[in-house]
Design a protein around this motif. Structure first.
Motif, short mmCIF file in Angstrom:
data_model
loop_
_atom_site.label_atom_id
_atom_site.label_comp_id
_atom_site.label_asym_id
_atom_site.label_seq_id
_atom_site.Cartn_x
_atom_site.Cartn_y
_atom_site.Cartn_z
N SER A 113 -46.34 5.70 14.40
CA SER A 113 -47.27 4.86 13.64
C SER A 113 -47.17 5.05 12.13
O SER A 113 -47.64 4.21 11.37
CB SER A 113 -48.71 5.12 14.09
OG SER A 113 -49.08 6.45 13.77
N THR A 120 -43.76 -1.01 9.35
CA THR A 120 -43.11 -2.06 10.15
C THR A 120 -42.46 -3.12 9.26
O THR A 120 -41.53 -3.78 9.69
CB THR A 120 -44.13 -2.73 11.08
OG1 THR A 120 -45.23 -3.22 10.30
CG2 THR A 120 -44.65 -1.75 12.12
N ASP A 121 -42.94 -3.27 8.04
CA ASP A 121 -42.35 -4.23 7.10
C ASP A 121 -41.19 -3.53 6.39
O ASP A 121 -41.36 -2.53 5.72
CB ASP A 121 -43.39 -4.68 6.09
CG ASP A 121 -42.85 -5.72 5.12
OD1 ASP A 121 -41.62 -5.99 5.12
OD2 ASP A 121 -43.64 -6.28 4.34
N ARG A 122 -40.00 -4.08 6.56
CA ARG A 122 -38.80 -3.46 5.99
C ARG A 122 -38.32 -4.16 4.71
O ARG A 122 -37.21 -3.93 4.25
CB ARG A 122 -37.70 -3.44 7.04
CG ARG A 122 -38.09 -2.60 8.26
CD ARG A 122 -37.02 -2.62 9.33
NE ARG A 122 -35.72 -2.20 8.87
CZ ARG A 122 -35.30 -0.93 8.81
NH1 ARG A 122 -36.08 0.03 9.20
NH2 ARG A 122 -34.08 -0.66 8.40
N ARG A 136 -37.38 -1.46 2.33
CA ARG A 136 -36.93 -0.29 3.09
C ARG A 136 -36.30 0.76 2.17
O ARG A 136 -36.50 1.96 2.34
CB ARG A 136 -35.95 -0.73 4.18
CG ARG A 136 -35.22 0.38 4.91
CD ARG A 136 -36.17 1.22 5.74
NE ARG A 136 -35.49 2.24 6.51
CZ ARG A 136 -35.18 3.44 6.06
NH1 ARG A 136 -35.46 3.78 4.82
NH2 ARG A 136 -34.59 4.32 6.84
#
Length: 149
Positions: free
Chosen positions: A55, A59-61, A64
């Motif tokens: 967690s 989740t948003d890359r 990155r």
């Protein structure tokens, strides 16, 4: 299953996902075994490796390459994210300029092409100032999503 998080010598962040294949499950191979195998396979130059809960991995890359490993979490550097946003802005500007670069060499189309190029320069100069003024990853992400449409 937990993930392994570490910083590379170049400052990038790596996330390792331990895995179990179906053959290993039937042989009694456990998540703990998979995590240990992954841990044992880490590069010798891994900086501050640690197990983290899945967690904590964003989740948003979009940004990155702006991730930083801070303790048992992943943060995103606004400075690195802005640099990435500027790279994406430059790529988009270049793509818009490409057809006009050719037209600018054709005498009958040169004036119109230069006028169109001036509009593009203004558009992206404004965007550059907006990126520089952004103070959150959320704002930068929204700007890049809009740019990529």
């Amino acid at each position: 299953m937990r993930r392994i998080l570490f910083t590379k010598p170049d400052g990038g962040v790596t996330v390792v996902y331990p895995v179990i294949n179906t053959t290993e499950i039937s042989a009694g191979f456990t998540e703990t075994d998979a995590e240990q195998r992954a841990w044992d396979s880490l590069p010798v130059d891994a900086i501050n490796p640690m197990f983290v809960d899945a967690s904590v991995i964003p989740t948003d890359r979009t940004f990155r390459n702006a991730w930083e490993h801070g303790g048992d979490s992943v943060t995103q550097s606004i400075t690195k994210a802005k640099a990435i946003a500027h790279d994406k802005r430059r790529e988009a500007r270049s793509a818009e300029f490409a057809p006009l670069d050719i037209k600018a060499t054709i005498p009958s189309e040169a004036v119109a092409a230069e006028a169109a190029r001036a509009l593009i320069r203004t558009k992206y100069a404004t965007m550059q100032a907006e990126i520089d003024a952004d103070t959150t990853i959320t704002a930068l992400t929204a700007r890049i999503v809009a740019l990529e449409k």
